[in-house]
Design a protein around this motif. Structure first.
Motif, PDB file in Angstrom:
ATOM      1  N   HIS A 120      -6.613   7.300  -6.338  1.00 52.68           N
ATOM      2  CA  HIS A 120      -6.739   8.001  -5.032  1.00 52.68           C
ATOM      3  C   HIS A 120      -8.024   7.380  -4.230  1.00 52.68           C
ATOM      4  CE1 HIS A 120      -7.018  10.755  -1.578  1.00 52.68           C
ATOM      5  NE2 HIS A 120      -8.224  11.245  -2.131  1.00 52.68           N
ATOM      6  N   SER A 121      -8.960   7.431  -5.043  1.00 55.27           N
ATOM      7  CA  SER A 121     -10.657   6.946  -4.521  1.00 55.27           C
ATOM      8  C   SER A 121     -10.180   5.523  -3.890  1.00 55.27           C
ATOM      9  CB  SER A 121     -11.654   7.222  -5.674  1.00 55.27           C
ATOM     10  OG  SER A 121     -11.223   6.310  -6.558  1.00 55.27           O
ATOM     11  N   LYS A 122      -9.358   4.549  -4.774  1.00 58.40           N
ATOM     12  CA  LYS A 122      -9.207   3.347  -4.316  1.00 58.40           C
ATOM     13  C   LYS A 122      -8.109   2.966  -3.208  1.00 58.40           C
ATOM     14  CE  LYS A 122      -9.868   0.480  -7.795  1.00 58.40           C
ATOM     15  NZ  LYS A 122      -9.774   0.099  -9.302  1.00 58.40           N
ATOM     16  N   GLY A 123      -7.672   4.020  -2.865  1.00 56.83           N
ATOM     17  CA  GLY A 123      -6.455   3.871  -1.720  1.00 56.83           C
ATOM     18  C   GLY A 123      -5.223   3.542  -2.247  1.00 56.83           C
ATOM     19  N   PHE A 124      -4.931   3.641  -3.548  1.00 59.09           N
ATOM     20  CA  PHE A 124      -3.766   3.540  -4.247  1.00 59.09           C
ATOM     21  C   PHE A 124      -2.548   4.231  -3.468  1.00 59.09           C
ATOM     22  CE2 PHE A 124      -0.652   3.876  -7.435  1.00 59.09           C
ATOM     23  CZ  PHE A 124      -0.574   2.572  -8.233  1.00 59.09           C
ATOM     24  N   PHE A 125      -2.671   5.457  -3.163  1.00 63.21           N
ATOM     25  CA  PHE A 125      -1.607   6.152  -2.709  1.00 63.21           C
ATOM     26  C   PHE A 125      -1.262   5.908  -1.118  1.00 63.21           C
ATOM     27  CE2 PHE A 125      -3.053   9.308  -6.146  1.00 63.21           C
ATOM     28  CZ  PHE A 125      -2.124   8.651  -7.088  1.00 63.21           C
ATOM     29  N   GLU A 126      -2.127   4.966  -0.404  1.00 68.13           N
ATOM     30  CA  GLU A 126      -1.831   4.493   0.885  1.00 68.13           C
ATOM     31  C   GLU A 126      -0.870   3.610   0.996  1.00 68.13           C
ATOM     32  OE1 GLU A 126      -5.451   3.331   2.713  1.00 68.13           O
ATOM     33  OE2 GLU A 126      -6.414   5.000   2.055  1.00 68.13           O
ATOM     34  N   ARG A 127      -0.637   3.004  -0.118  1.00 67.67           N
ATOM     35  CA  ARG A 127       0.852   2.131  -0.326  1.00 67.67           C
ATOM     36  C   ARG A 127       1.770   2.262  -1.352  1.00 67.67           C
ATOM     37  NH1 ARG A 127      -3.779  -0.025  -2.838  1.00 67.67           N
ATOM     38  NH2 ARG A 127      -3.580  -0.975  -4.993  1.00 67.67           N
ATOM     39  N   ILE A 128       1.477   3.309  -2.127  1.00 73.47           N
ATOM     40  CA  ILE A 128       2.310   3.677  -3.145  1.00 73.47           C
ATOM     41  C   ILE A 128       2.557   5.228  -3.049  1.00 73.47           C
ATOM     42  CG2 ILE A 128       2.891   3.872  -5.492  1.00 73.47           C
ATOM     43  CD1 ILE A 128       1.586   1.151  -5.918  1.00 73.47           C
ATOM     44  N   THR A 129       3.748   5.651  -2.945  1.00 69.23           N
ATOM     45  CA  THR A 129       3.930   7.309  -2.959  1.00 69.23           C
ATOM     46  C   THR A 129       3.927   7.979  -4.300  1.00 69.23           C
ATOM     47  OG1 THR A 129       5.365   6.806  -1.041  1.00 69.23           O
ATOM     48  CG2 THR A 129       5.422   8.894  -2.295  1.00 69.23           C
ATOM     49  N   PRO A 130       3.053   8.826  -4.513  1.00 72.75           N
ATOM     50  CA  PRO A 130       2.808   9.612  -5.445  1.00 72.75           C
ATOM     51  C   PRO A 130       3.955  10.652  -5.596  1.00 72.75           C
ATOM     52  CG  PRO A 130       1.328  10.501  -4.051  1.00 72.75           C
ATOM     53  CD  PRO A 130       1.767   9.264  -3.385  1.00 72.75           C
ATOM     54  N   VAL A 131       4.637  10.884  -6.661  1.00 72.47           N
ATOM     55  CA  VAL A 131       6.135  11.605  -6.556  1.00 72.47           C
ATOM     56  C   VAL A 131       5.850  13.089  -7.602  1.00 72.47           C
ATOM     57  CG1 VAL A 131       8.391  11.743  -6.805  1.00 72.47           C
ATOM     58  CG2 VAL A 131       7.326   9.986  -5.822  1.00 72.47           C
ATOM     59  N   GLY A 136      14.178  -2.799 -20.722  1.00 73.88           N
ATOM     60  CA  GLY A 136      15.079  -3.308 -19.552  1.00 73.88           C
ATOM     61  C   GLY A 136      13.931  -4.414 -18.882  1.00 73.88           C
ATOM     62  N   THR A 137      14.693  -5.219 -18.111  1.00 71.58           N
ATOM     63  CA  THR A 137      14.096  -6.220 -17.260  1.00 71.58           C
ATOM     64  C   THR A 137      14.505  -6.396 -15.821  1.00 71.58           C
ATOM     65  OG1 THR A 137      15.570  -7.977 -17.986  1.00 71.58           O
ATOM     66  CG2 THR A 137      13.698  -7.830 -19.253  1.00 71.58           C
ATOM     67  N   SER A 138      15.141  -5.250 -15.385  1.00 71.72           N
ATOM     68  CA  SER A 138      15.349  -5.251 -13.910  1.00 71.72           C
ATOM     69  C   SER A 138      14.298  -5.367 -13.069  1.00 71.72           C
ATOM     70  CB  SER A 138      16.373  -3.855 -13.625  1.00 71.72           C
ATOM     71  OG  SER A 138      16.598  -3.729 -12.407  1.00 71.72           O
ATOM     72  N   HIS A 139      14.355  -6.353 -11.862  1.00 74.83           N
ATOM     73  CA  HIS A 139      13.404  -6.020 -10.996  1.00 74.83           C
ATOM     74  C   HIS A 139      13.696  -5.238  -9.807  1.00 74.83           C
ATOM     75  CE1 HIS A 139      12.287 -10.491 -12.411  1.00 74.83           C
ATOM     76  NE2 HIS A 139      11.953  -9.456 -13.106  1.00 74.83           N
ATOM     77  N   GLU A 140      14.794  -4.517  -9.820  1.00 72.21           N
ATOM     78  CA  GLU A 140      15.168  -3.712  -8.886  1.00 72.21           C
ATOM     79  C   GLU A 140      14.545  -2.271  -8.757  1.00 72.21           C
ATOM     80  OE1 GLU A 140      19.249  -2.977  -8.599  1.00 72.21           O
ATOM     81  OE2 GLU A 140      19.981  -5.021  -9.510  1.00 72.21           O
ATOM     82  N   ALA A 141      13.698  -1.565  -9.816  1.00 69.49           N
ATOM     83  CA  ALA A 141      13.194  -0.440  -9.914  1.00 69.49           C
ATOM     84  C   ALA A 141      11.954  -0.253  -8.941  1.00 69.49           C
ATOM     85  CB  ALA A 141      12.907   0.125 -11.274  1.00 69.49           C
ATOM     86  N   GLN A 142      11.832   0.648  -8.073  1.00 68.74           N
ATOM     87  CA  GLN A 142      10.675   0.586  -7.338  1.00 68.74           C
ATOM     88  C   GLN A 142       9.715   1.952  -7.524  1.00 68.74           C
ATOM     89  OE1 GLN A 142      12.365   0.860  -3.526  1.00 68.74           O
ATOM     90  NE2 GLN A 142      12.506  -1.531  -3.065  1.00 68.74           N
ATOM     91  N   HIS A 143      10.254   2.677  -8.655  1.00 59.80           N
ATOM     92  CA  HIS A 143       9.693   3.878  -9.219  1.00 59.80           C
ATOM     93  C   HIS A 143       9.154   3.602 -10.557  1.00 59.80           C
ATOM     94  CE1 HIS A 143       9.783   8.515  -9.404  1.00 59.80           C
ATOM     95  NE2 HIS A 143       8.657   8.145  -9.887  1.00 59.80           N
ATOM     96  N   LEU A 144       7.515   3.758 -10.539  1.00 61.17           N
ATOM     97  CA  LEU A 144       7.263   3.558 -11.812  1.00 61.17           C
ATOM     98  C   LEU A 144       6.568   4.913 -12.384  1.00 61.17           C
ATOM     99  CD1 LEU A 144       5.413   1.935 -14.053  1.00 61.17           C
ATOM    100  CD2 LEU A 144       3.608   1.878 -12.311  1.00 61.17           C
ATOM    101  N   GLN A 169       9.033  -7.848  -8.446  1.00 60.73           N
ATOM    102  CA  GLN A 169       9.251  -6.224  -8.317  1.00 60.73           C
ATOM    103  C   GLN A 169       8.207  -5.834  -7.530  1.00 60.73           C
ATOM    104  OE1 GLN A 169      10.265  -4.840 -12.056  1.00 60.73           O
ATOM    105  NE2 GLN A 169      10.435  -2.808 -11.520  1.00 60.73           N
ATOM    106  N   GLU A 170       8.816  -4.857  -6.572  1.00 62.58           N
ATOM    107  CA  GLU A 170       7.750  -4.047  -5.811  1.00 62.58           C
ATOM    108  C   GLU A 170       7.815  -2.478  -6.141  1.00 62.58           C
ATOM    109  OE1 GLU A 170       6.844  -3.205  -1.001  1.00 62.58           O
ATOM    110  OE2 GLU A 170       8.925  -4.058  -1.718  1.00 62.58           O
ATOM    111  N   ILE A 171       6.781  -2.003  -6.673  1.00 63.25           N
ATOM    112  CA  ILE A 171       6.511  -0.717  -7.008  1.00 63.25           C
ATOM    113  C   ILE A 171       6.262   0.204  -5.557  1.00 63.25           C
ATOM    114  CG2 ILE A 171       5.534   1.146  -8.181  1.00 63.25           C
ATOM    115  CD1 ILE A 171       7.471  -0.566  -9.778  1.00 63.25           C
ATOM    116  N   LYS A 172       6.935   1.010  -5.263  1.00 59.49           N
ATOM    117  CA  LYS A 172       6.674   1.810  -4.248  1.00 59.49           C
ATOM    118  C   LYS A 172       6.471   3.445  -4.547  1.00 59.49           C
ATOM    119  CE  LYS A 172       9.175  -0.872  -0.773  1.00 59.49           C
ATOM    120  NZ  LYS A 172      10.531  -0.681   0.125  1.00 59.49           N
TER     121      LYS A 172
END
Length: 456
Positions: A109-120, A6-14, A84-87
């Motif tokens: 985590h060490s690179k501050g990735f989870f400060e802007r993207i929520t781990p689920v 798919g090519t949807s730009h709506e998905a925010q969950h990777l 597309q914004e991944i959150k």
């Protein structure tokens, strides 16, 4: 094959899927399609990691984790440029992929990735979180756990925990389970941690390591009655009360009954015995030659990688680890060698002292650790059946493995034993690695995961 479907730009969950040893993205084809069938392209973007395909898994968990980390960063950057914004992020690992995913999580985590993207979600399927050494003592330990550890280059040394990772004096798996490491702190941020582990016929990664457990209530299936979760056929075992005592059959107590049981056990083990006598001697020659060849190629790849000549700069990922400072045949030979080993246990001698002849630690450390383990109540969701009726012996694990179990369990896991019965190769069936009817029980595993445990 396009696993993103798919090519949807709506998905925010990777959601990132990571395959196992000797694997490739096609092994996760059914998993990806089950995810897509459950969650539309507007809700979920799927990335099946491909940078560690095939013999690249020989290069070790560290390099594998760095490659996957780079894939994730590049995928998010590509999606961002496309608007597309991944959150939200979920990680799924199969077999060795579970360890590679955990390493990548620590780097993110060490690179501050989870400060802007929520781990689920973090989910592992048949992943050897404690390594693949068989719980053995004495000579057996040296014959299999030491010799077997030297067959698959860096990855094998790490899986058997004979490596000295970055000159720390500790194996990589111990650092992955260090409570002060970037790996544990990163994993702790995930909203849900789930694992699925085979209870039998997994020749690659046995129950205790995939289930993060000090005991194995499924060692003698003929002596227990398995309880299953309602609605999932006889595949997903009830983690709250996995086994009940089986009433002994009076027939089994007779001479003829004992003979029948012995004959059945012999027939069940006949494939392994034949492999030991015929297939393995021939296959081992091929296995050793191939292992040497692939180890040489892996060493060359690692040298190029370390010099920044493999399309990735190692310096971008070499962060402080602690918060405070002939392939199918080869695969089958290795699994048969591993499955021919039987577990051993920590025992109590006649004077009430723990016998601790386990490897990888001074004698005093082993004795003290074993005494501590004997005094602890059984913990974990997999081990909550009535302790007055079910007392399972503690496996003869290495001291660091007990420490890793305690650390991982402190994070909180939802653990599900899986009983694959239609196929003796349950390691492949748990994720439907091959689309054949005999692998169909794996669909029940996916159904449970997606209906009950996967948070979108």
């Amino acid at each position: 094959m396009d696993f993103n479907t798919g090519t949807s730009h709506e998905a925010q969950h990777l959601c990132v899927l990571v395959h196992g040893l000797w694997g490739n993205p096609n092994h996760l084809e059914v998993m990806a399609h089950c995810l897509r069938a459950k969650h539309s392209q507007e809700k979920l973007h799927i990335l099946v990691a491909k940078s560690n395909s095939g013999n690249f898994t020989y290069d070790g968990i560290e390099l594998g984790g760095e490659r996957v980390c780079q894939e994730i960063e590049e995928e998010i950057e590509k999606l961002t440029k496309a608007g597309q914004e991944i959150k939200r992020l979920s990680m799924v690992g199969y077999s060795l992929g579970g360890l590679v995913a955990r390493y990548a999580i620590g780097l993110l985590h060490s690179k501050g990735f989870f400060e802007r993207i929520t781990p689920v979600n973090f989910t592992s399927f048949a992943s050897p979180h404690l390594g693949v050494r068989t719980p053995l003592k004495g000579l057996h330990n040296h014959l299999w756990n030491v010799l077997g550890a030297r067959m698959l280059s860096a990855t094998s040394r790490q899986l058997f925990s004979i490596d000295n990772f970055r000159q720390t004096g500790k194996p990589l798996l111990e650092l992955l389970g260090d409570p002060e490491s970037i790996f544990i702190n990163g994993l702790a941020k995930f909203e849900r941690r789930v694992l699925y582990t085979n209870i039998c016929n997994d020749r690659s990664a046995v129950f205790y390591t995939c289930g993060i457990s000090k005991t194995d209530p499924f060692t003698h299936l003929d002596k227990v009655k398995i309880t299953y979760l309602k609605g999932y056929k006889e595949v997903i075992v009830d983690p709250a009360a996995p086994v009940l005592p089986r009433e002994p059959d009076p027939f089994d107590q007779t001479f003829y009954g004992s003979f029948v049981l012995w004959s059945k056990a012999l027939v069940d083990r006949l494939p392994v015995l034949l492999a030991l006598m015929i297939i393995i001697p021939l296959g081992t020659v091929v296995f050793i030659i191939n292992s040497g060849y692939q180890s040489l190629k892996s060493s060359r790849r690692i040298r190029l990688y370390e010099n920044g000549l493999a399309g990735i700069q190692p310096s971008d990922y070499r962060v402080p680890l602690l918060i405070k400072g002939v392939q199918e045949a080869v695969d089958d030979v290795y699994e048969n060698l591993n499955s021919s080993q039987d577990n051993e246990y920590l025992a109590v001698d006649s004077e009430g002292e723990i016998e601790t002849n386990g490897p990888s630690s001074p004698q005093s450390d082993r004795r003290q650790l074993a005494e501590d383990e004997a005094s602890k109540p059984t913990q974990g969701k997999l081990e909550k059946s009535d302790p007055s009726k079910h007392v399972f012996p503690t496996l003869a694990l290495a001291p660091y493995q007990f420490r890793v179990i305690d650390t991982l369990d402190s994070l909180g896991w939802r653990k599900y034993p899986v009983h694959i019965q239609q196929l003796r190769h349950s390691h492949a069936a748990i994720i439907v690695r091959v689309q054949k009817p005999r692998y169909s029980e794996g669909y029940e595993v996916f159904r449970h995961w997606l209906d009950e445990e996967f948070i979108i």
